[in-house]
Each structure stands twice: as structure tokens, then as C-alpha cells.
Design a protein around this motif. Structure first.
Motif, PDB file in Angstrom:
ATOM      1  N   MET A   1       9.870 -39.237   7.160  1.00  8.57           N
ATOM      2  CA  MET A   1       9.870 -40.535   6.464  1.00  8.57           C
ATOM      3  C   MET A   1      10.975 -41.454   7.007  1.00  8.57           C
ATOM      4  O   MET A   1      10.767 -42.649   7.190  1.00  8.57           O
ATOM      5  CB  MET A   1      10.053 -40.313   4.969  1.00  8.57           C
ATOM      6  CG  MET A   1       9.991 -41.598   4.163  1.00  8.57           C
ATOM      7  SD  MET A   1       8.421 -42.474   4.386  1.00  8.57           S
ATOM      8  CE  MET A   1       7.284 -41.311   3.642  1.00  8.57           C
ATOM      9  N   TYR A   2      12.147 -40.866   7.253  1.00  9.72           N
ATOM     10  CA  TYR A   2      13.265 -41.655   7.784  1.00  9.72           C
ATOM     11  C   TYR A   2      12.882 -42.296   9.110  1.00  9.72           C
ATOM     12  O   TYR A   2      13.113 -43.492   9.332  1.00  9.72           O
ATOM     13  CB  TYR A   2      14.489 -40.769   7.960  1.00  9.72           C
ATOM     14  CG  TYR A   2      15.645 -41.462   8.648  1.00  9.72           C
ATOM     15  CD1 TYR A   2      16.368 -42.454   7.985  1.00  9.72           C
ATOM     16  CD2 TYR A   2      15.992 -41.144   9.956  1.00  9.72           C
ATOM     17  CE1 TYR A   2      17.419 -43.105   8.611  1.00  9.72           C
ATOM     18  CE2 TYR A   2      17.039 -41.784  10.590  1.00  9.72           C
ATOM     19  CZ  TYR A   2      17.746 -42.768   9.918  1.00  9.72           C
ATOM     20  OH  TYR A   2      18.782 -43.412  10.531  1.00  9.72           O
ATOM     21  N   ARG A   3      12.251 -41.496   9.997  1.00 10.12           N
ATOM     22  CA  ARG A   3      11.875 -42.013  11.312  1.00 10.12           C
ATOM     23  C   ARG A   3      10.866 -43.140  11.186  1.00 10.12           C
ATOM     24  O   ARG A   3      10.957 -44.156  11.887  1.00 10.12           O
ATOM     25  CB  ARG A   3      11.293 -40.871  12.153  1.00 10.12           C
ATOM     26  CG  ARG A   3      10.869 -41.302  13.556  1.00 10.12           C
ATOM     27  CD  ARG A   3      10.144 -40.173  14.274  1.00 10.12           C
ATOM     28  NE  ARG A   3       8.928 -39.787  13.568  1.00 10.12           N
ATOM     29  CZ  ARG A   3       7.794 -40.465  13.641  1.00 10.12           C
ATOM     30  NH1 ARG A   3       7.710 -41.587  14.359  1.00 10.12           N
ATOM     31  NH2 ARG A   3       6.727 -40.047  12.999  1.00 10.12           N
ATOM     32  N   ARG A   4       9.915 -42.992  10.254  1.00  7.90           N
ATOM     33  CA  ARG A   4       8.867 -44.001  10.098  1.00  7.90           C
ATOM     34  C   ARG A   4       9.436 -45.304   9.543  1.00  7.90           C
ATOM     35  O   ARG A   4       9.078 -46.398   9.998  1.00  7.90           O
ATOM     36  CB  ARG A   4       7.763 -43.466   9.186  1.00  7.90           C
ATOM     37  CG  ARG A   4       6.990 -42.302   9.800  1.00  7.90           C
ATOM     38  CD  ARG A   4       6.031 -41.694   8.799  1.00  7.90           C
ATOM     39  NE  ARG A   4       5.417 -40.483   9.307  1.00  7.90           N
ATOM     40  CZ  ARG A   4       4.286 -40.428   9.999  1.00  7.90           C
ATOM     41  NH1 ARG A   4       3.642 -41.540  10.277  1.00  7.90           N
ATOM     42  NH2 ARG A   4       3.797 -39.286  10.408  1.00  7.90           N
ATOM     43  N   LEU A   5      10.312 -45.201   8.556  1.00  8.34           N
ATOM     44  CA  LEU A   5      10.932 -46.403   7.998  1.00  8.34           C
ATOM     45  C   LEU A   5      11.817 -47.088   9.032  1.00  8.34           C
ATOM     46  O   LEU A   5      11.847 -48.315   9.133  1.00  8.34           O
ATOM     47  CB  LEU A   5      11.748 -46.037   6.763  1.00  8.34           C
ATOM     48  CG  LEU A   5      10.945 -45.687   5.505  1.00  8.34           C
ATOM     49  CD1 LEU A   5      11.856 -45.087   4.433  1.00  8.34           C
ATOM     50  CD2 LEU A   5      10.240 -46.920   4.946  1.00  8.34           C
ATOM     51  N   GLN A   6      12.552 -46.280   9.813  1.00 15.38           N
ATOM     52  CA  GLN A   6      13.415 -46.842  10.848  1.00 15.38           C
ATOM     53  C   GLN A   6      12.583 -47.562  11.912  1.00 15.38           C
ATOM     54  O   GLN A   6      12.970 -48.632  12.405  1.00 15.38           O
ATOM     55  CB  GLN A   6      14.225 -45.719  11.496  1.00 15.38           C
ATOM     56  CG  GLN A   6      15.357 -46.201  12.387  1.00 15.38           C
ATOM     57  CD  GLN A   6      16.453 -46.889  11.597  1.00 15.38           C
ATOM     58  OE1 GLN A   6      16.888 -46.383  10.569  1.00 15.38           O
ATOM     59  NE2 GLN A   6      16.901 -48.042  12.071  1.00 15.38           N
TER      60      GLN A   6
END
Length: 324
Positions: A1-6
Motif C-alpha cells: 500500500m505504501y508503494r502504491r500511494l507513493q
């Protein structure tokens, strides 16, 4: 999720990757749906009144998160991700952020629906929220409910009082507007069974009922709104709805005299319920008190639009009067 939001954060002025958006939408939808199911005591009434589903409310709650901001650069969710404090640095932070932001959106949407159903509730909720901020309290989402806690509290741990048990708290804790929240928190601490946190919606609902409570030899209660003013606002809204009933349906003979008398009785019942806990589930239930043989299908075809129009008029008149 962190990678996608970033990744979305770094997409500036470009077309968003729809696969990333779909993944995040599906994830936030699941969070919203689970949160709503924790909140079933509040939400079920709204589902019955509006004839909608948990899924409908979940979608409506998260939809604003996927609208571009005023600069047309980022989605509002991504903008919140960028400005979150402390900064989000890993997957655990990202999931915590997403749960918090979705819970806040669901709470806002539930409050919006409750306001629409019951403008008196909405007015008292506004007053309580103002007092919470002015009084230095904090609000935390926890297990499907929004709780009021002390200023320095940032995390709820352990068992909290639920809305049902909250109804059994001693009446004297609510006597004084200026100290009620602290009195309740201190009482919960003293009892020792629950974490000191006050469920916001349950607090507003109980205040509303106490405003209209008549008990001999009970001290004058200092609440967040004046009872006489609320009575006047509800009566004003009721009279406006009856006036529309007469001009739109009685005088034009769109309804018979008998039907108009029943609709007027229904409006009286709705006004009475607005003084108490709010209207009960579905308008059909009001009608069958006077028309026992009326089926849901016949109600929908003959009376549903009429009573919803009159009730909307009543709510609007009450809300406008409350703002004066």
C-alpha cells in the motif's frame, strides 16, 4: 500500500495509473464496510430509513477521497497522504493512515445522514463538537465509533463503554454543560471497568432525550441547546409541512379528506419522534398504524413520495429555524 500511494504522490499532473487507483479503492471500500458493520447499531436505522445498504454507505463515504483537489494535481486521499503527520515512511504507517482516514470519512458520512434524518440531532452535534474543541478534548475513532477522550490521549486501549451501557450512566453526570464530559470521564475512570472514553453519537443522543425529559424535583439541566427553542423549531417545521399538505394535496384533492387526516397524524407522530430518539425505521411503519391493510407496495406507489416530500419540508424548515 505504501508503494502504491507513493507512486500516486509522484504522479503530478499526469494520468493516474488506473490499476493503482482500483487497488486502493477496493482496499478503502473493505475498510469502510468493516467499520460500518462495527457501527451497526447506528447504521441499521439509517439503512431502514433511506432504504440503502451497508455497501451504498461505504461507497458514498469513500468517494470524496478519490476526487482531485482544487489544483487538479492530486486526489484528496493522496494529498492527505502527503500532509500526514508524522510523515508516512513504511507499509505499517500507510495502513494506519488509511484506516484512520477512512474511519474519519465514514464518521462524517454517518453524521451527515443523521443530520438529514434529524436536524435537531445535527444542531446538538454541532454544539457538542464545538464544545469538545473549545474544552480541549480529543476525538478518536475506535472499533466503529467516534469517542471523546481527554486532551493528552492519542490511543484507546482496552474495553470501552458501548452505547447501550452508556444509557445507564447516572443522570446527574449530565447536569452541567461545562463539566458533563469531564464528569463522565472521571466516573468511568472511578468505575475502573472501561477505558475513559465517551461515545460521541451516544452522548449527543442522550443529551437530546434529556432535553425533553420531564421529571419532578429534578434540577434544571444545563444542556447544549435550549428545550423551548427546539420545541418551537419542531412545531414550526410541523406547521410548514401541514401547510404544504393542505395546499398541495387537500385543496387540490390529490388526496381524499380521509387520506389527508392520516398523513397529518403521521406528521404529528414524526414530530413527536423528533423530540425523542428520532424517527423510526421506514415511513411505511407510520402509515400502518392507521391503515393496517396497507401493503408496502401500495404505500410505495401511493404515499411514499408524498410523505417524503412533506418530511423533507419539515426537516428543512426545522434546520433553517435552528440556524436563526
Amino acid at each position: 500500500m505504501y508503494r502504491r500511494l507513493q507512486k500516486l504522490l509522484n504522479t503530478r499532473g499526469e494520468v493516474f495509473d488506473q490499476r493503482e487507483i482500483i487497488f486502493i479503492v477496493e482496499h478503502t471500500y473493505k475498510i469502510a464496510l468493516n467499520y460500518l458493520k462495527y457501527s451497526y447499531l447506528r447504521v441499521q436505522k439509517l439503512i431502514d430509513i433511506y432504504e440503502i445498504s451497508y455497501e451504498d454507505i461505504a461507497i458514498d463515504s469513500i468517494a470524496p477521497l478519490f476526487v482531485k483537489n482544487k489544483d487538479d494535481v492530486h486526489l484528496l486521499l493522496v494529498n492527505s497522504f502527503k500532509n500526514w503527520k508524522p510523515p508516512i515512511k513504511n507499509e505499517e504507517d500507510a495502513l494506519f493512515f488509511l484506516n484512520k482516514i477512512v474511519a474519519a470519512r465514514v464518521e462524517q458520512h454517518i453524521a451527515l445522514l443523521l443530520r438529514e434524518v434529524d436536524p435537531v440531532f445535527g444542531k446538538i452535534l454541532d454544539s457538542v463538537n464545538y464544545f469538545v474543541g473549545k474544552g480541549g478534548f480529543n476525538k478518536i475513532n475506535y472499533l466503529g465509533y467516534l469517542y471523546i477522550v481527554e486532551r493528552d490521549c492519542s490511543l484507546i486501549q482496552g474495553k470501552v463503554i458501548d452505547p447501550i451501557d452508556f444509557e445507564y450512566l447516572p443522570l446527574n453526570l449530565f447536569y452541567n454543560k461545562q463539566t458533563a464530559l469531564m464528569d463522565i470521564l472521571d466516573y468511568i475512570k472511578t468505575e475502573g471497568e472501561y477505558f475513559p472514553a465517551v461515545p460521541l453519537i451516544a452522548f449527543v443522543s442522550r443529551i437530546k432525550r434529556l432535553i425533553f425529559l420531564n421529571i419532578n424535583e429534578m434540577p434544571e439541566l444545563e444542556f447544549f441547546f435550549n428545550r423551548i427553542e427546539i420545541e418551537e423549531c419542531i412545531n414550526h417545521g410541523l406547521n410548514q409541512a401541514k401547510s404544504k399538505l393542505n395546499t398541495t394535496y387537500k385543496n387540490t384533492k390529490k388526496l381524499t379528506m380521509h387520506e389527508c387526516n392520516i398523513v397529518e397524524k403521521v406528521l404529528n407522530e414524526i414530530a413527536l419522534d423528533l423530540r425523542n430518539g428520532g424517527i423510526h425505521s421506514g415511513m411505511h411503519e407510520y402509515f400502518i398504524n392507521y391503515m393496517p391493510e396497507l401493503s408496502k407496495e401500495e404505500f410505495n406507489s401511493k404515499y411514499k413520495n408524498i410523505i417524503e416530500y412533506l418530511y423533507k419540508s419539515m426537516r428543512g424548515s426545522i434546520a433553517a429555524k435552528l440556524k436563526n
